[in-house]
Design an enzyme around this catalytic site. Structure first.
Site, short mmCIF file in Angstrom:
data_model
loop_
_atom_site.label_atom_id
_atom_site.label_comp_id
_atom_site.label_asym_id
_atom_site.label_seq_id
_atom_site.Cartn_x
_atom_site.Cartn_y
_atom_site.Cartn_z
N ARG A 22 0.85 -1.20 0.00
CA ARG A 22 0.00 0.00 0.00
C ARG A 22 0.89 1.24 0.00
NH1 ARG A 22 -5.30 -0.63 1.80
NH2 ARG A 22 -5.57 1.39 0.80
N ASP A 58 -5.12 9.44 4.86
CA ASP A 58 -4.04 8.48 4.65
C ASP A 58 -2.68 9.16 4.61
OD1 ASP A 58 -6.55 7.03 3.53
OD2 ASP A 58 -5.05 5.48 3.85
#
Lengths: 342, 342
Positions: A89, A236
């Site tokens: 990720r 994020d």
């Protein structure tokens, strides 16, 4: 509150026990991760998701590399494993941050002759404990922004299922509720993976907090019907200028909130701040697979072979953000994330 | 262009043959409607959808009431059937408009001693032929708004699957393409029923026009990446002041287009104009079932019993609409829909 434990050590200490979030809300199923490959798979397939929880799981998962034979080159093993985990990720800054911290401990342990595996486990436990405390602090600060009777729109999942503690954006709602405030939550479903309807609605109902689900396209209708007082979402990665990378759909919500004159808050741990990235344009955005859009949950929802635009994240410019809540304080523009609470 | 016929008479003339749009894009399945009950069912379950097509299908379906025995009170039969059909989709103004026109013909036929069934069939055919011509006219006018190389965002389905002809908003794209312009279309999927990804993407691919599908939440990301030059959508009802009721999600797209400074056009037949409704606040909005959101295509996507906000439509204020294209012209604020092309 009935605490959910989305990641824990197995009873024998030889692996990780995770709640497989892909199966919610229908099944609450736990499974064990025994290898670094299992950990990478769990993160990349979103069995484990949520930026802080990915960081914790990455750190806990990295300990498996220190005990997996052959341990002839244990440090190299750990360094290689950290690279594999990080690549799952790339946008989630917490993952890189947690793995970097673990690698620092690994090098120090080997240099000083300490037990590598024990040091890594201690550090992973420390990262998790800090996350629990950070969630609590974010919740306490964020709750200041939520009045009694507030009707709050949130996006994606930023709760106990996304962290080691009570969440980030949802932590503010949990703490406000603990303080006796009545809070009503609207959770947009958050296509393509429906973290809003599958996860946020599930954990809020479990906590006894009123929640209403809607499709993402209905957000503007909800504002026009005057049903929303404020928005609060997670992040994020947050650039130095306050631009916020978060789950795809966040920018749509922020734009609409701005048009209707309602506050749009971001809540995230300070590990999400990325001072090395000046602004949102510099943030790398993963494109995810077309099948998430064309083949929703095993059902064909678009013609075969059609082109698909499916970024995992979007970037909300700082101008659309009313304030950012972190464990360091409530930050407002112009941003200086190095400071403590203002 | 390979013409799709979403509704037609059966070969024996005793019923309607429809393309069941619920099964697209996986199956192109046609089925027959033999009774008014079949017609109501097809409209209310969205086997037939799209405001103009609903009007045509309602009109064609009403003819079945004039031949169904007992025909002792044929006019009462037709009046009752019109009420039943009208009730299936109260927001779609074309349906009420088409049925009103059919009832006028029914009364005149009975009063003048003409064959009721034959008169109704003739009128339904006339409504359909007018729709084909209207689509063409809207397409020709709308194409003026689309430059060569344009990247166009559309919402829901407003094409051949929604009308008797080549559509409304999509008609502009079809005609622009016929004129040799290169047009690239972005179709948001349009939850909850995915008319964008299931229907718009299907018919554009069939017509050889480049189309990219995205989730509704990714719309703002698409604008921020500077991939959209203009938006064009349809309408279910347009108030006298230019406020537009259309598929849920339209207002979100319009708000985002406005923020990013891109034109937002509405294309609809003049039968969609509702001069008796002063503004959008007066438009009745159907709430559809919670299952469309919580049980997407047979998959459980939200916890059992959760509250759901699921309006079928939203209302876009005239201030967010750059222009409205109808068969009468390209209309701009302040609106006067009684006038011909300005």
């Amino acid at each position: 509150m009935d605490v959910i434990e989305p990641v824990a050590w197995t009873d024998d200490g030889g692996g990780l026990r995770i709640l497989d979030q892909r199966l919610l809300p229908l099944h609450e199923t736990y499974r064990e991760l025994r290898t670094v490959g299992d950990v990478c798979d769990a993160i990349s397939t979103l069995a484990i998701r949520g930026a802080p929880l990915i960081g914790i799981t990455g750190a806990m998962g990295l300990t498996l590399a220190a005990r997996t034979p052959p341990a002839q080159h244990p440090l190299e093993n750990v360094v290689d494993a950290a690279e594999r985990i990080r690549a799952t990720r790339p946008t989630a800054v917490n993952l890189g941050w947690a793995l970097g911290r673990m690698l620092g401990v690994a090098h120090a342990a080997v240099a000083s002759g300490h037990d590598l595996h024990a040091c890594l486990i201690r550090e992973a436990d420390e990262i998790r404990a800090e996350d629990v405390a950070m969630c609590r602090r974010i919740g306490e600060l964020g709750a200041e922004l939520i009045a009694d009777g507030a009707r709050v729109l949130t996006h994606c999942n930023t709760g106990a299922l996304a962290t080691g503690g009570i969440g980030t954006a949802l932590a503010a709602i949990y703490v406000a509720t603990e303080q006796g405030k009545r809070v009503e939550v609207f959770a947009d479903e958050t296509r393509p993976l429906l973290q809003g309807s599958r996860l946020t609605a599930w954990e809020l109902r479990r906590a006894g907090i009123p929640v209403t689900v809607l499709v993402d396209g209905a957000v503007a209708s909800l504002f026009r019907a005057d049903k929303i007082d404020l928005c609060i979402v997670g992040a994020d990665r947050i650039a130095a200028n306050g631009d916020v990378a978060n789950k795809i759909g966040t920018l749509s919500v922020a734009t609409i909130a701005g048009y209707f004159g309602r506050p749009f808050y971001v809540a995230a741990p300070s590990s999400t701040f990325d001072s090395s990235t000046a602004c949102g344009e510099r943030i790398h955005i993963e494109q995810r697979s077309a099948e998430e859009v064309t083949n929703a949950f095993g059902v064909v929802t678009a013609p075969a072979g059609v082109a698909v635009y499916n970024p995992a994240f979007d970037v909300t410019p700082a101008a659309l953000v009313s304030a950012i809540v972190s464990d360091r304080g409530i930050h407002r523009a112009p941003y200086d994330f190095s400071q403590q609470r203002q």
